[in-house]
Design an enzyme around this catalytic site. Sequence first.
Site, PDB file in Angstrom:
ATOM      1  N   LYS A 288     -11.834  -0.938  11.299  1.00 49.96           N
ATOM      2  CA  LYS A 288     -11.899  -2.384  11.056  1.00 49.96           C
ATOM      3  C   LYS A 288     -12.390  -2.646   9.629  1.00 49.96           C
ATOM      4  O   LYS A 288     -11.857  -3.506   8.928  1.00 49.96           O
ATOM      5  CB  LYS A 288     -12.833  -3.054  12.083  1.00 49.96           C
TER       6      LYS A 288
ATOM      7  N   GLN B 293     -19.458  -4.956  18.427  1.00 48.30           N
ATOM      8  CA  GLN B 293     -18.610  -3.927  19.038  1.00 48.30           C
ATOM      9  C   GLN B 293     -19.075  -3.623  20.461  1.00 48.30           C
ATOM     10  O   GLN B 293     -20.265  -3.433  20.718  1.00 48.30           O
ATOM     11  CB  GLN B 293     -18.658  -2.658  18.166  1.00 48.30           C
TER      12      GLN B 293
ATOM     13  N   ASP C 208     -13.556 -12.286  17.937  1.00 45.01           N
ATOM     14  CA  ASP C 208     -13.045 -11.510  19.075  1.00 45.01           C
ATOM     15  C   ASP C 208     -12.483 -12.430  20.161  1.00 45.01           C
ATOM     16  O   ASP C 208     -11.777 -11.974  21.050  1.00 45.01           O
ATOM     17  CB  ASP C 208     -14.194 -10.698  19.707  1.00 45.01           C
TER      18      ASP C 208
END
Length: 280
Positions: free
Chosen positions: A49, A93, A116
């Site tokens: 990422k 995460q 997200d």
Amino acid sequence: MSNIIDGKEIARKIRAEIKSKIASKKNAPGLAVVIVGNDPASLIYVKNKKAACEEVGIKSFEYNLPENTKEDELLSIIGKLNSDKNIHGILVQLPLPKHMDSQKIISAIGPEKDVDGFNPVNAGRLFSGQPGLRPCTPLGIMELINSTGVTLTGANAVVIGRSNTVGKPIAVMLLEKHATVTICHSKTLDIANIVRRADIVVAALGKPEFIKGDWIKKGAVVIDVGINRLDSKKIAGDVDFAAASKNAAWITPVPGGVGPMTIAMLLKNTLKSYETYTVI
Ligand code: GUN
């Protein structure tokens, strides 16, 4: 034989578009990436990422916290990031260590920075058809399906898996495009015969090669979200690719299908956050 949907190439084009849009901005968008602990898979995802951010001109800020970080400490960091004007997206995460309540953590991320799309506010916006940030993997899947030119209106779409991150949101997005959607899960009876009726198959259950080739209807579009590490260290999808390719009109490979799209959509969401909430 199928046409392969080249997620790597489609993602590359999307990254190039994002890069050129960012090049015309005065300031770079900022993405905070928070990782707690040393889960090897998570460390690789975060590294990928960060590299993608760098490629397109998004500033990434990594918060690498030890496994024993207290939930309150993480909440306090998220609070600071929520009010930091240089940060447009916040990604924590997953999975988090067991002593943390993931739902509580995700709910603490400001909905406008929730790149997200996991915050319940954004989940609710998706569910009720309102604009908001949507989860990256389902967004990527929709791009892959669009790339085939196949019509979704009236199509039978079968989603295997009911996670909050993929199964449930992709089902809503397919419904939004007027597909007739069936969601299968671990308690579903006779999955094979449900999949046999599908024009669109989205496999997101996390079991290597669970979906057999003879379940796939001739001419179907098959999207394989699975990334399963086998004992042999090889990566397998949730679909038996070789056998399914004989029936599908379009199919995604693993790796090189959905994976690169998830990251491309994270970049797109970060740019969207930046464009929506930056006063220029
Ligand atoms: N862990 C595995 N995939 C993801 C993802 O897309 N977002 C976050 N935050 N964690 C993940």
